[in-house]
Design an enzyme around this catalytic site. Structure first.
Site, PDB file in Angstrom:
ATOM      1  N   ARG A  13       0.837  -1.209   0.000  1.00 19.75           N
ATOM      2  CA  ARG A  13       0.000   0.000   0.000  1.00 19.75           C
ATOM      3  C   ARG A  13       0.873   1.260   0.000  1.00 19.75           C
ATOM      4  O   ARG A  13       0.980   1.946  -1.005  1.00 19.75           O
ATOM      5  CB  ARG A  13      -0.945  -0.030   1.220  1.00 19.75           C
ATOM      6  CG  ARG A  13      -2.069   0.997   1.147  1.00 19.75           C
ATOM      7  CD  ARG A  13      -1.689   2.409   1.542  1.00 19.75           C
ATOM      8  NE  ARG A  13      -1.105   2.522   2.873  1.00 19.75           N
ATOM      9  CZ  ARG A  13      -0.546   3.647   3.318  1.00 19.75           C
ATOM     10  NH1 ARG A  13      -0.487   4.721   2.565  1.00 19.75           N
ATOM     11  NH2 ARG A  13      -0.011   3.686   4.528  1.00 19.75           N
ATOM     12  N   ASP A  14       1.557   1.550   1.096  1.00 23.77           N
ATOM     13  CA  ASP A  14       2.304   2.813   1.170  1.00 23.77           C
ATOM     14  C   ASP A  14       3.440   2.810   0.156  1.00 23.77           C
ATOM     15  O   ASP A  14       3.809   3.848  -0.387  1.00 23.77           O
ATOM     16  CB  ASP A  14       2.877   3.001   2.589  1.00 23.77           C
ATOM     17  CG  ASP A  14       3.080   4.460   2.960  1.00 23.77           C
ATOM     18  OD1 ASP A  14       2.736   5.339   2.152  1.00 23.77           O
ATOM     19  OD2 ASP A  14       3.593   4.728   4.061  1.00 23.77           O
ATOM     20  N   HIS A 205       5.830   4.922  12.393  1.00 20.42           N
ATOM     21  CA  HIS A 205       5.763   4.808  10.927  1.00 20.42           C
ATOM     22  C   HIS A 205       6.769   5.796  10.348  1.00 20.42           C
ATOM     23  O   HIS A 205       6.521   7.002  10.290  1.00 20.42           O
ATOM     24  CB  HIS A 205       4.331   5.142  10.482  1.00 20.42           C
ATOM     25  CG  HIS A 205       4.087   5.094   9.009  1.00 20.42           C
ATOM     26  ND1 HIS A 205       3.418   4.056   8.399  1.00 20.42           N
ATOM     27  CD2 HIS A 205       4.409   5.945   8.016  1.00 20.42           C
ATOM     28  CE1 HIS A 205       3.335   4.286   7.093  1.00 20.42           C
ATOM     29  NE2 HIS A 205       3.926   5.435   6.835  1.00 20.42           N
ATOM     30  N   HIS A 207       9.536   7.211   7.450  1.00 28.02           N
ATOM     31  CA  HIS A 207      10.095   7.284   6.101  1.00 28.02           C
ATOM     32  C   HIS A 207      11.567   7.668   6.273  1.00 28.02           C
ATOM     33  O   HIS A 207      11.922   8.336   7.243  1.00 28.02           O
ATOM     34  CB  HIS A 207       9.308   8.288   5.262  1.00 28.02           C
ATOM     35  CG  HIS A 207       7.921   7.812   4.918  1.00 28.02           C
ATOM     36  ND1 HIS A 207       7.555   7.429   3.651  1.00 28.02           N
ATOM     37  CD2 HIS A 207       6.818   7.629   5.684  1.00 28.02           C
ATOM     38  CE1 HIS A 207       6.281   7.056   3.646  1.00 28.02           C
ATOM     39  NE2 HIS A 207       5.812   7.157   4.879  1.00 28.02           N
ATOM     40  N   CYS A 238       4.704   9.370  -0.363  1.00 28.46           N
ATOM     41  CA  CYS A 238       3.288   9.719  -0.398  1.00 28.46           C
ATOM     42  C   CYS A 238       3.097  10.698  -1.538  1.00 28.46           C
ATOM     43  O   CYS A 238       3.815  11.691  -1.629  1.00 28.46           O
ATOM     44  CB  CYS A 238       2.844  10.336   0.931  1.00 28.46           C
ATOM     45  SG  CYS A 238       1.137  10.926   0.854  1.00 28.46           S
ATOM     46  N   ASN A 247       9.447   4.528   2.540  1.00 28.42           N
ATOM     47  CA  ASN A 247       9.362   4.063   3.924  1.00 28.42           C
ATOM     48  C   ASN A 247      10.664   3.367   4.261  1.00 28.42           C
ATOM     49  O   ASN A 247      11.345   2.839   3.390  1.00 28.42           O
ATOM     50  CB  ASN A 247       8.230   3.035   4.071  1.00 28.42           C
ATOM     51  CG  ASN A 247       6.875   3.635   3.825  1.00 28.42           C
ATOM     52  OD1 ASN A 247       6.538   3.990   2.701  1.00 28.42           O
ATOM     53  ND2 ASN A 247       6.097   3.768   4.872  1.00 28.42           N
TER      54      ASN A 247
HETATM   55  P1  HMG Z   1     -12.574  15.060  -2.984  1.00 28.72           P
HETATM   56  O1  HMG Z   1     -12.231  15.251  -4.421  1.00 28.72           O
HETATM   57  O2  HMG Z   1     -12.455  16.217  -2.067  1.00 28.72           O
HETATM   58  O3  HMG Z   1     -14.021  14.467  -2.681  1.00 28.72           O
HETATM   59  O4  HMG Z   1     -11.660  13.868  -2.448  1.00 28.72           O
HETATM   60  P2  HMG Z   1     -15.199  13.853  -3.492  1.00 28.72           P
HETATM   61  O5  HMG Z   1     -16.073  13.246  -2.456  1.00 28.72           O
HETATM   62  O6  HMG Z   1     -15.759  14.913  -4.405  1.00 28.72           O
HETATM   63  O7  HMG Z   1     -14.598  12.667  -4.389  1.00 28.72           O
HETATM   64  C1  HMG Z   1     -14.022  12.860  -5.665  1.00 28.72           C
HETATM   65  C2  HMG Z   1     -14.354  11.653  -6.519  1.00 28.72           C
HETATM   66  O8  HMG Z   1     -13.805  10.476  -5.937  1.00 28.72           O
HETATM   67  C3  HMG Z   1     -15.853  11.379  -6.649  1.00 28.72           C
HETATM   68  O9  HMG Z   1     -16.047  10.789  -7.922  1.00 28.72           O
HETATM   69  C4  HMG Z   1     -16.102  10.342  -5.588  1.00 28.72           C
HETATM   70  O10 HMG Z   1     -17.220   9.511  -5.863  1.00 28.72           O
HETATM   71  C5  HMG Z   1     -14.834   9.526  -5.635  1.00 28.72           C
HETATM   72  P3  HMG Z   1     -16.826  11.595  -9.093  1.00 28.72           P
HETATM   73  O11 HMG Z   1     -18.166  11.932  -8.534  1.00 28.72           O
HETATM   74  O12 HMG Z   1     -15.994  12.850  -9.342  1.00 28.72           O
HETATM   75  O13 HMG Z   1     -16.848  10.624 -10.243  1.00 28.72           O
HETATM   76  N1  HMG Z   1     -14.536   8.898  -4.337  1.00 28.72           N
HETATM   77  C6  HMG Z   1     -14.178   7.616  -4.202  1.00 28.72           C
HETATM   78  N2  HMG Z   1     -14.005   6.623  -5.092  1.00 28.72           N
HETATM   79  C7  HMG Z   1     -13.618   5.417  -4.604  1.00 28.72           C
HETATM   80  N3  HMG Z   1     -13.400   5.184  -3.283  1.00 28.72           N
HETATM   81  C8  HMG Z   1     -13.549   6.166  -2.375  1.00 28.72           C
HETATM   82  C9  HMG Z   1     -13.954   7.439  -2.823  1.00 28.72           C
HETATM   83  N4  HMG Z   1     -14.201   8.606  -2.195  1.00 28.72           N
HETATM   84  C10 HMG Z   1     -14.558   9.489  -3.137  1.00 28.72           C
HETATM   85  N5  HMG Z   1     -13.328   5.918  -1.085  1.00 28.72           N
HETATM   86  C11 HMG Z   1     -10.948  12.157  -0.909  1.00 28.72           C
HETATM   87  C12 HMG Z   1     -11.648  13.504  -1.070  1.00 28.72           C
HETATM   88  C13 HMG Z   1     -10.752  11.891   0.561  1.00 28.72           C
HETATM   89  C14 HMG Z   1     -11.847  11.082  -1.535  1.00 28.72           C
HETATM   90  C15 HMG Z   1      -9.588  12.229  -1.646  1.00 28.72           C
HETATM   91  O14 HMG Z   1      -8.893  13.333  -1.143  1.00 28.72           O
HETATM   92  C16 HMG Z   1      -8.752  10.978  -1.474  1.00 28.72           C
HETATM   93  O15 HMG Z   1      -9.099   9.915  -1.934  1.00 28.72           O
HETATM   94  N6  HMG Z   1      -7.590  11.118  -0.819  1.00 28.72           N
HETATM   95  C17 HMG Z   1      -6.695  10.007  -0.575  1.00 28.72           C
HETATM   96  C18 HMG Z   1      -5.267  10.421  -0.745  1.00 28.72           C
HETATM   97  C19 HMG Z   1      -4.355   9.242  -0.458  1.00 28.72           C
HETATM   98  O16 HMG Z   1      -4.706   8.094  -0.630  1.00 28.72           O
HETATM   99  N7  HMG Z   1      -3.112   9.550   0.020  1.00 28.72           N
HETATM  100  C20 HMG Z   1      -2.145   8.560   0.326  1.00 28.72           C
HETATM  101  C21 HMG Z   1      -2.478   7.775   1.565  1.00 28.72           C
HETATM  102  S1  HMG Z   1      -2.112   8.625   3.096  1.00 28.72           S
HETATM  103  C22 HMG Z   1      -0.441   8.278   3.383  1.00 28.72           C
HETATM  104  O17 HMG Z   1       0.212   7.724   2.549  1.00 28.72           O
HETATM  105  C23 HMG Z   1       0.157   8.600   4.746  1.00 28.72           C
HETATM  106  C24 HMG Z   1       0.358   7.352   5.606  1.00 28.72           C
HETATM  107  O18 HMG Z   1       1.193   6.413   4.952  1.00 28.72           O
HETATM  108  C25 HMG Z   1       0.987   7.715   6.946  1.00 28.72           C
HETATM  109  C26 HMG Z   1       2.212   8.623   6.824  1.00 28.72           C
HETATM  110  O19 HMG Z   1       3.202   8.253   6.184  1.00 28.72           O
HETATM  111  O20 HMG Z   1       2.105   9.724   7.375  1.00 28.72           O
HETATM  112  C27 HMG Z   1      -0.974   6.667   5.893  1.00 28.72           C
HETATM  113 MG    MG Z   2       3.485   6.537   4.936  1.00 27.10          MG
END
Ligand code: HMG
Ligand code: MG
Length: 283
Positions: A13-14, A205, A207, A238, A247
């Site tokens: 995933r990450d 966690h 990096h 990320c 990571n």
């Molecule tokens: P948005 O654009 O503000 O909100 O995104 P939205 O509700 O308008 O959604 C946009 C589109 O996505 C829509 O589709 C939704 O239906 C769809 P459209 O109507 O335009 O066709 N949608 C989805 N589709 C599938 N599954 C879903 C989903 N939700 C909405 N669950 C949102 C807001 C939160 C959805 C967006 O910002 C997002 O997906 N962000 C995720 C970013 C991400 O994955 N980042 C990496 C992970 S975090 C990380 O790596 C850190 C970590 O490792 C810890 C660390 O290192 O610190 C965990």
């Molecule tokens: Mg991470």
């Protein structure tokens, strides 16, 4: 007997979420199956986030449908909202991970909302998870430093950890998302967080941007944490955190823990093979 430290594997995933080249679903499945043979208790294998935001993770359901499910290994996936939670549950994950930021700048970049709004968005997930008996893991990003906002105050991390605890997260993983933490900075943050959550409910966690991840992990162990996130082959980063390197590599952490006298339960030969496979996926 030596103290046990769980390495929570986040590579599929990450690690893979950040790869610019589309990775075939079959390769993701092959990576997870190799990891399942290494002795991990938990592996994070997918993200049910918006495919517009992270196209690389769009095949989460196929990955979960395709992997072997050996007894003793639990599979986790990330969900940002109720839609993601429901997709993760339909894919029969064992654990759902929710994620928030301790800093406003990264919350906006990664989730398109404020920290408070992101926590509000988790309330329906928390309610559904309670009803389903689904274990929730929480991630807090930018626990020491943020590329948008600068240094993160330890009190801000503690407040977000308390909110995740109150939502029902059994475990909270503390993310040095851009790998800039020093052991001293991580320790100061932990001092604040431990007033809200015991060490048994926390994970580190890291990096490895600045090459300090192992000393930060040592600081976490010193405070009693016994879960460390890592990514096989050092895959990762990320997409919404400028400057975030991979990571810390699982095989590096495993060797470090073994040298320090901790047990991880991992098969180092199988792990080296999985790491070589993961590095090949990078292309
Ligand atoms: P948005 O654009 O503000 O909100 O995104 P939205 O509700 O308008 O959604 C946009 C589109 O996505 C829509 O589709 C939704 O239906 C769809 P459209 O109507 O335009 O066709 N949608 C989805 N589709 C599938 N599954 C879903 C989903 N939700 C909405 N669950 C949102 C807001 C939160 C959805 C967006 O910002 C997002 O997906 N962000 C995720 C970013 C991400 O994955 N980042 C990496 C992970 S975090 C990380 O790596 C850190 C970590 O490792 C810890 C660390 O290192 O610190 C965990
Ligand atoms: Mg991470």
């Amino acid at each position: 007997m030596a103290d046990f430290v769980e390495i929570f594997e986040v590579g599929p995933r990450d690690g893979l979420q950040n790869e610019p080249r589309p990775i075939p679903t079959s390769d993701k499945i092959a990576l997870v199956d190799r990891l399942s043979a290494c002795g991990f208790r938990r592996i994070e294998v997918a993200s049910f986030v918006s495919p517009k935001w992270v196209p690389q993770m769009a095949d989460g359901a196929e990955v979960l449908a395709g992997i072997a499910r050996p007894p003793g290994v639990r599979f986790a996936a990330l969900a940002p909202n109720l839609k993601g939670y429901q997709a993760a549950r339909a894919a029969q994950v064992d654990e759902v991970a929710v994620f928030v930021s301790a800093s406003e700048g990264f919350s906006r970049a990664n989730l398109n909302c404020t920290v408070a709004e992101s926590l509000d968005r988790l309330a329906p997930i928390a309610e559904a998870a309670r009803a389903d008996g689904m274990r929730l893991r929480g991630y807090v990003s930018m626990v020491v430093d943020c590329p948008f906002d600068g240094a993160t105050p330890p009190g801000a991390v503690a407040r977000v950890v308390a909110a995740l605890r109150d939502l029902g997260c059994a475990e909270v993983s503390l993310g040095d998302t851009v790998g800039r933490a020093t052991p001293e900075g991580f320790d100061a943050m932990l001092a604040a967080v431990l007033t809200e959550m015991p060490a048994t409910g926390l994970a580190a966690h890291c990096h490895d941007t600045a090459g300090r991840a192992l000393s930060v992990i040592d600081a976490a162990l010193e405070r009693g944490l016994r879960v460390v996130d890592a990514s096989v082959g050092g895959l990762g980063g990320c997409p919404y955190a400028p400057g975030a390197a991979g990571n810390v590599a699982t095989e590096t952490v495993a060797a470090h823990l073994a040298a320090r006298g901790y047990r991880t339960g991992l098969d180092m030969v199988a792990l080296a093979e999985a790491a070589a496979f993961a590095r090949r996926l990078r292309g």
